[in-house]
Scaffold this motif. Structure first.
Motif, short mmCIF file in Angstrom:
data_model
loop_
_atom_site.label_atom_id
_atom_site.label_comp_id
_atom_site.label_asym_id
_atom_site.label_seq_id
_atom_site.Cartn_x
_atom_site.Cartn_y
_atom_site.Cartn_z
N VAL A 22 -5.32 -0.92 -11.88
CA VAL A 22 -5.35 -0.22 -10.60
C VAL A 22 -3.92 -0.01 -10.14
CG1 VAL A 22 -6.12 -0.35 -8.21
CG2 VAL A 22 -7.55 -1.27 -10.01
N ARG A 23 -3.64 1.20 -9.69
CA ARG A 23 -2.32 1.51 -9.16
C ARG A 23 -2.47 1.82 -7.68
NH1 ARG A 23 -0.93 -0.86 -13.06
NH2 ARG A 23 -0.26 0.10 -15.00
N VAL A 24 -2.22 0.84 -6.86
CA VAL A 24 -2.35 1.00 -5.41
C VAL A 24 -1.01 0.63 -4.79
CG1 VAL A 24 -3.54 0.18 -3.36
CG2 VAL A 24 -4.79 0.41 -5.48
N THR A 26 -0.37 0.73 -1.32
CA THR A 26 -0.58 -0.01 -0.07
C THR A 26 -2.07 -0.08 0.23
OG1 THR A 26 1.50 0.81 0.80
CG2 THR A 26 -0.02 -0.10 2.39
N ILE A 27 -2.50 -1.22 0.72
CA ILE A 27 -3.86 -1.39 1.22
C ILE A 27 -3.72 -1.68 2.71
CG2 ILE A 27 -5.95 -2.78 1.14
CD1 ILE A 27 -5.16 -3.48 -1.78
N VAL A 28 -4.29 -0.79 3.53
CA VAL A 28 -4.22 -0.97 4.98
C VAL A 28 -5.58 -1.46 5.47
CG1 VAL A 28 -3.82 0.16 7.19
CG2 VAL A 28 -2.51 0.87 5.19
N VAL A 29 -5.57 -2.61 6.11
CA VAL A 29 -6.79 -3.18 6.68
C VAL A 29 -6.65 -3.04 8.19
CG1 VAL A 29 -8.27 -5.21 6.79
CG2 VAL A 29 -6.88 -4.81 4.76
N LEU A 52 1.11 -8.46 -4.91
CA LEU A 52 -0.08 -7.87 -4.30
C LEU A 52 -0.11 -8.12 -2.79
CD1 LEU A 52 -2.59 -6.27 -4.92
CD2 LEU A 52 -3.78 -8.39 -5.40
N ARG A 53 0.33 -9.31 -2.37
CA ARG A 53 0.37 -9.62 -0.93
C ARG A 53 1.27 -8.65 -0.18
NH1 ARG A 53 0.60 -15.57 -1.87
NH2 ARG A 53 2.78 -15.13 -2.22
N ARG A 55 1.65 -5.61 -0.71
CA ARG A 55 1.01 -4.30 -0.61
C ARG A 55 -0.08 -4.25 0.47
NH1 ARG A 55 0.35 -2.63 -6.95
NH2 ARG A 55 2.56 -2.73 -7.40
N ILE A 56 -0.46 -5.37 1.02
CA ILE A 56 -1.52 -5.42 2.02
C ILE A 56 -0.92 -5.46 3.42
CG2 ILE A 56 -3.48 -6.74 2.90
CD1 ILE A 56 -3.96 -7.66 0.03
N THR A 57 -1.35 -4.51 4.24
CA THR A 57 -0.89 -4.42 5.62
C THR A 57 -2.09 -4.55 6.53
OG1 THR A 57 0.87 -2.92 4.95
CG2 THR A 57 0.34 -3.00 7.29
#
Length: 100
Positions: A22-24, A26-29, A52-53, A55-57
């Motif tokens: 998987v090429r992500v 940013t993950i916005v929650v 990975l951390r 990349r998570i916002t």
């Protein structure tokens, strides 16, 4: 749960997540319920790699203008200070029409 080894989730996530193709960027929650944001997310974040951390916002609903730093206003609906035309009832009707 008595027989569960506390190291097992980290072992599974540590060996599975780095191998996912998987090429992500940013993950916005956004608008996370309290229990998830304060209890569950920190547990999952501690099991993830540092890469990975990063990349998570997590964005609170109390600060929707922070979304403008992540998305252009043209991609956000008006209730998040954007200009994207979104009609909730019309969207629901379209999705219901797709059901078989």
């Amino acid at each position: 749960l008595k027989n569960t080894d506390a190291r097992m989730p980290k072992l599974i996530l540590g060996s599975l997540l780095p191998r996912l193709p998987v090429r992500v960027a940013t993950i916005v929650v956004f608008n996370v319920p309290w229990i998830l944001g304060k209890v569950v997310m920190p547990i999952f974040l501690s099991l993830m790699s540092k890469k990975l951390r990063k990349r998570i916002t997590i964005v609170s609903s109390k600060d929707p203008h922070r979304l403008h730093a992540l998305f252009p206003p043209s991609a956000l609906p008006d209730y998040y200070a954007g200009s994207f035309p979104f009609d909730g009832p019309e969207y629901v009707q379209r999705m219901q029409a797709l059901e078989i």
